[in-house]
Structures are given as C-alpha cells and as structure tokens.
Design a protein around this motif. Structure first.
Motif, short mmCIF file in Angstrom:
data_model
loop_
_atom_site.label_atom_id
_atom_site.label_comp_id
_atom_site.label_asym_id
_atom_site.label_seq_id
_atom_site.Cartn_x
_atom_site.Cartn_y
_atom_site.Cartn_z
N HIS A 19 39.40 37.65 40.35
CA HIS A 19 39.65 38.73 41.32
C HIS A 19 39.45 40.10 40.67
N ARG A 20 38.85 41.00 41.42
CA ARG A 20 38.85 42.41 41.01
C ARG A 20 40.18 42.99 41.50
N THR A 21 41.14 43.05 40.61
CA THR A 21 42.49 43.43 41.00
C THR A 21 42.60 44.93 41.29
N PRO A 22 43.56 45.33 42.13
CA PRO A 22 43.71 46.75 42.48
C PRO A 22 44.06 47.60 41.25
N PHE A 23 43.55 48.83 41.25
CA PHE A 23 43.92 49.84 40.27
C PHE A 23 44.47 51.00 41.07
N SER A 24 45.78 50.98 41.30
CA SER A 24 46.40 51.80 42.34
C SER A 24 47.19 52.97 41.76
N LEU A 39 48.11 51.92 38.17
CA LEU A 39 48.52 50.60 37.72
C LEU A 39 47.42 49.58 37.98
N LYS A 40 46.98 48.91 36.93
CA LYS A 40 46.00 47.82 37.04
C LYS A 40 46.78 46.51 37.24
N LYS A 41 46.71 45.97 38.44
CA LYS A 41 47.62 44.90 38.85
C LYS A 41 47.04 43.51 38.57
N GLU A 42 47.00 43.18 37.28
CA GLU A 42 46.55 41.84 36.89
C GLU A 42 47.59 40.78 37.23
N GLN A 155 38.64 39.60 28.39
CA GLN A 155 39.76 40.52 28.67
C GLN A 155 39.26 41.96 28.79
N GLY A 156 38.21 42.29 28.04
CA GLY A 156 37.66 43.65 28.09
C GLY A 156 37.07 44.04 29.42
N THR A 157 36.80 43.06 30.28
CA THR A 157 36.25 43.38 31.61
C THR A 157 37.23 44.20 32.45
N MET A 162 38.56 49.38 35.55
CA MET A 162 39.39 50.58 35.59
C MET A 162 38.56 51.84 35.58
N LEU A 163 37.53 51.89 34.74
CA LEU A 163 36.70 53.09 34.64
C LEU A 163 35.74 53.23 35.82
#
Length: 403
Positions: A19-24, A39-42, A155-157, A162-163
């Motif tokens: 999943h491309r998780t939300p960055f909210s 917040l990067k919601k992994e 993990q670096g993905t 985020m960017l």
C-alpha cells in the motif's frame, strides 16, 4: 549495493502489492511542537507494518533469479508477517521460527498467510540461531529482518513516497531497532535531499544502537526491556551502524512512559492506532527532544500498528491516571449502615462518577468494625481531584490513593 538506484528498483517491485500509505498533515502535533508535522502511516500497511516492503523486495529478487526453493526467517512479529505474505504472493514455501513465548495471536497471524511456524527457544536470539541452521539444512534462503541490503532497499521506498508527497521536507524522524528502516530511508533521503536532517529515535530500554552511534563503534547489550517490542534489539549490526553513522544527524531515545503517552495521544488526537515502536518519533517530538528551526517541515514514520490489545488496555488505563481523568482510592469506613452512603454522597456532590467499586470487611489489616472500600472514579482533571480530596478530608474519611 544499497543506493538510490536499488531503492528505486525496489519501488518498482513493490508497486501494486504494498500500500502507498497516507502521509498526512498533523495539525495538533504541529501546534504543540512549532513545526509543520506530517505522519507517514505505515501502521495502515497491508500487514500492519513497514516490514512488508523489505521482505517483499528480498523475496521478489530471489524469484527474479529463479530461486523458488523456499525462505526462512526468525521473528516474533512484523517481519514474520511480511515474509509470510510475500512468500504466499509468489507461491513459495516459507518457514518462520518464533520464540516459544510468542503470543498465540501473532502465531496465528503468520499461519493465516500460509507460512509454517516453528516455535523454538526462549528468546529471539535462540530462534534466530535455529532459523539459520534450519535454512542451511533445508537449503532455504534466510531473510534477515534488517542487515540484508535488499531488505533495506525495500524499506527505503518509504522515503520516495514521502518526498513525492511533500517535496520540501526538512527532516525525517525514524524509529530505530536493528537499523534496517533508517538505513534504507536515509540513503534515499541523502541522495535526493542532502541537506535533509535525519533523526533517529530508539527506546531507552533497548540502547544498543544509540550507544553504538555515540561511541562510533558496535556495542551490544546484555538484555532489553521496553514496551516498544518492535525495536527491542539487543545487539548492534555493524552493517546498519555504518549507514547510520554516515547519514544520521542526531540520535535520541525515549522512555516507556513517553512512548505510552504518545500511543495514547495518537489514538485520541490523530485517531490512529500505533504500536510502541511506531510511536517513538512522536514521543520524541512531544517531549521536546527534537531540535529544529521553527516552522521546519518534519515527517515522522509511524512504523507499525500491531499492538497487543492487553498492552493497549494497560496504556490507556495508565494514561487516564496520569492525565487526571481517572482516580483510584482506598477508603476506610466504619462498617455500619449508612457509612457507604455518606461516602458516595460526597462523590455525588463533587460530580465524580464511580466506574468501579469494591467492599471488603475481612482483610487482616482492618481494625475490628472497619471496612475497606476500593473505588475507581472518572474525574475531570487535577483541580477536580483536589476538590475530591478536600471534601473527603472534611468529611473525616481516611483514604489513600492508588497508582
């Protein structure tokens, strides 16, 4: 080799599966801290944690090379589910070695993804040693949770996502246990934005990596003890330490009380459920351990949400006590008709709601003719609790508070 190219290759592999998780944007945290916080919601990842990214990339690379002979891993949590999910996706056999003390819910969670589970050893290190031996004897590939460069690339993905969402990010705050997450993320970040600040956060009860960062050499610990079980790593990996020393700008740690308060804050204010390891970045921010220029754009990784419900219940209970929203009293009454009514009448007058009550007239520490009443009250803050104490003292009641 762990570099931006390998991380971008990992990103292509995980597309459509991870999943491309939300960055909210987090307005309340931003107001509290003076930074612009995202917040990067992994914790919303398919298996409940970021570990799926690295495990999937590692196993996908094996399949690309024609190796479908099976994989083995040692884990009591998120890495186990990531490996099991990825193996099931590619239709290859997976065996997960878990310590004998692993909670049944975690064992069942791994089995649901189709992996074989072997319970062995009293701790992770014993399970790890057995898994390595099992892999050699059965010609299975061992998938390490953090020292493998393809795992770190996966993990670096997170950094790439985020960017893409917030291009002008000034800093990233990342949880650290074994160091695989921050190694992959920091390599990508420094390649794309060399001036970005990378801030590591660990649990005080698992200090190996922070001690090693401060000493600039690998240092192990004898034991770990923290509610952040996802980053409770005893020994330091020289491989991940090398990346951390090269790319991390500062390294902080938080205690269990700070971690618990962050979990409760995120649950109440952000409406997200995060495990102990996933909350350490927010804990560091909330407790003044992050030093950046005012208004800096900060991304915090909520690395996972697989918290045990028993632990969550305890954290909520302690959080309510600490924030003066709950109060526990042991009151000594004369054991006669009307005594309990007089006590509860005072509580009624001050607006304290009883959520639990017990009556004991048989304890050996009681004087003859007395009784203990244990009561849990729902209260409205420190001033309200002070009023309750005052009224009970004025009413002549002997009591003690329990914590």
């Amino acid at each position: 080799m762990l570099d931006l190219a390998s991380i971008r290759q990992a990103y292509e592999r995980v597309q459509g599966v991870v999943h491309r998780t939300p960055f909210s944007y987090a307005p309340i945290l931003s107001q509290i801290s003076g930074y612009e916080v995202y917040l990067k919601k992994e914790n919303l990842q398919r298996t409940g944690a970021f570990k799926l990214r690295g495990a999937f990339n590692r196993i996908a690379s094996l399949v690309e090379k024609g190796d479908r002979g099976g994989v083995v891993a040692a884990s009591a949590g998120n890495h186990a589910q990531g490996v099991a999910f990825a193996a099931k996706h590619f239709g290859i056999e997976a065996t997960i070695v878990m310590p004998e003390s692993t909670p049944l819910t975690k064992v069942q969670g791994v089995k649901e993804f189709g992996a074989n589970v072997i319970l062995h050893g009293s701790n992770y290190d014993e399970a790890y040693a057995y898994a390595v031996t099992f892999g050699k004897e059965n010609n299975f590939t061992f998938v390490h949770p953090f020292t493998d460069e393809e795992v770190m690339a996966g993990q670096g993905t997170i950094t790439l996502e985020m960017l893409e969402d917030v291009e002008d990010l000034d800093a990233m705050i990342v949880p650290v246990g074994g160091g695989g997450l921050i190694s992959g993320m920091s390599v990508a970040a420094k390649a794309l934005k060399p001036d970005m600040k990378i801030i590591a956060v660990s649990a005080e009860g698992a200090p190996a990596m922070k001690n090693s960062y401060d000493a600039k050499r690998p240092l192990d610990t004898l034991s770990v003890r923290t509610i952040a079980d996802g980053i409770a790593v005893r020994d330091t990996s020289p491989i991940t330490l090398e990346y951390i020393l090269k790319n991390v700008d500062s390294f902080e740690s938080v205690c269990d009380d700070e971690i618990a308060s962050a979990i409760l804050f995120l649950l109440e204010k952000q409406k997200v459920l995060v495990e102990g390891a996933g909350s350490v970045g927010v804990a560091a921010l909330m407790h003044g351990k992050i030093d950046l220029s005012k208004g800096a754009k900060v991304g915090i990784v909520l690395s996972g949400g697989n918290i045990d419900v028993t632990m969550l219940s305890l954290i909520i209970e302690k959080g309510l006590m600490k924030s003066a929203r709950k109060m526990k009293l042991m009151v000594t009454l004369v054991d006669k008709p009307g005594a309990l009514q007089s006590f509860t009448q005072i509580l009624t007058e001050v607006g304290a709601n009883i959520v639990q009550i017990g009556y004991d007239r048989t304890s050996i520490d009681l004087e003859f003719g007395d009784a203990h009443v244990s009561v849990a009250l729902e209260t409205k803050g420190e001033e309200h609790q002070a009023l309750i104490r005052k009224k009970l003292e004025e009413g002549g009641f002997a009591f003690r508070e329990e914590h």
